[in-house]
Design an enzyme around this catalytic site. Sequence first.
Site, PDB file in Angstrom:
ATOM      1  N   GLU A  53       0.870  -1.179   0.000  1.00  0.00           N
ATOM      2  CA  GLU A  53       0.000   0.000   0.000  1.00  0.00           C
ATOM      3  C   GLU A  53       0.905   1.226   0.000  1.00  0.00           C
ATOM      4  O   GLU A  53       1.739   1.381   0.899  1.00  0.00           O
ATOM      5  CB  GLU A  53      -0.876   0.038   1.251  1.00  0.00           C
ATOM      6  CG  GLU A  53      -1.756  -1.170   1.453  1.00  0.00           C
ATOM      7  CD  GLU A  53      -2.424  -1.157   2.832  1.00  0.00           C
ATOM      8  OE1 GLU A  53      -2.262  -0.151   3.565  1.00  0.00           O
ATOM      9  OE2 GLU A  53      -3.082  -2.136   3.160  1.00  0.00           O
ATOM     10  N   ASP A  64      -3.896   8.239  11.327  1.00  0.00           N
ATOM     11  CA  ASP A  64      -2.499   7.838  11.416  1.00  0.00           C
ATOM     12  C   ASP A  64      -1.879   8.275  12.734  1.00  0.00           C
ATOM     13  O   ASP A  64      -2.107   9.387  13.214  1.00  0.00           O
ATOM     14  CB  ASP A  64      -1.699   8.429  10.247  1.00  0.00           C
ATOM     15  CG  ASP A  64      -2.081   7.803   8.930  1.00  0.00           C
ATOM     16  OD1 ASP A  64      -2.245   6.567   8.894  1.00  0.00           O
ATOM     17  OD2 ASP A  64      -2.231   8.537   7.935  1.00  0.00           O
TER      18      ASP A  64
END
Length: 274
Positions: A53, A64
């Site tokens: 990815e 994140d």
Amino acid sequence: MSGNVQLLSDTLAAAKAEDRAALIAYLPAGFPTVDGGIEAIKAVLDGGADIVEVGLPHSDPVLDGPVIQTADDIALRGGLKIADVLRTVREAHAATGKPVLVMTYWNPVDRYGVERFTAELAEAGGAGCILPDLPVEEAGVWREHATKHGLATVFVVAPSSRDARIARITEAGSGFVYAASLMGVTGTRESVGASAQDLVRRTRATTELPVCVGLGVSNATQAAEVAAFADGVIVGSAFVKRLLDAPDPASGIVAVRELAAELAAGVRKGRVSA
């Protein structure tokens, strides 16, 4: 144009045929530089990752953790553009022949233009996209263009997702289902936890798609633990941390290749130990 999403499906099926989970690595484009990021991604694939990815760094990465946020900030301060992300996909796929997806928040794609982004991602050899913040209910335009260009649309399910919600998400998705092992942001954890196994079980009850688990896996032992019950093991922050901790770019490349090899061995032990 359907060849790359087929490659993704074939890669996951081949891992299943070997009675193991696939190893899916994540690294952001443009980190530590565009060229350095491409080399790191190629090293991870050469080291044993089945799929990668490529993160599209965003200024507001709500899902994140601090490790990936740090890398994203370095990439963005380096002037990263979507063209650089697409170049990363192109070169990583061309060099290794392995499936390459983009993981991105919705806002950059929306601003770039859905038709333009999907067409250019497919042309670059991309297999699809993971869109963690795009609700299924608002994904119609994206899915239309992704299907037109032969791209997988990977949606995320979480431990908090109710069964009916999981069914709705998996019905709309393609390629595989991204099962977030825990609530919270990306990052390494001491334990991936039992909630991931329960989420995989509930997700599998709704779909034939492979179910791949991410968030929290950082070493071969954890990879083996997750590989015992999941179709794929997704590792991101641990790779990024190896690059951040490296004294120089060449050492970083060696470090991520070594980690990929360790994790690849881990996913192969998972079913044996189970």
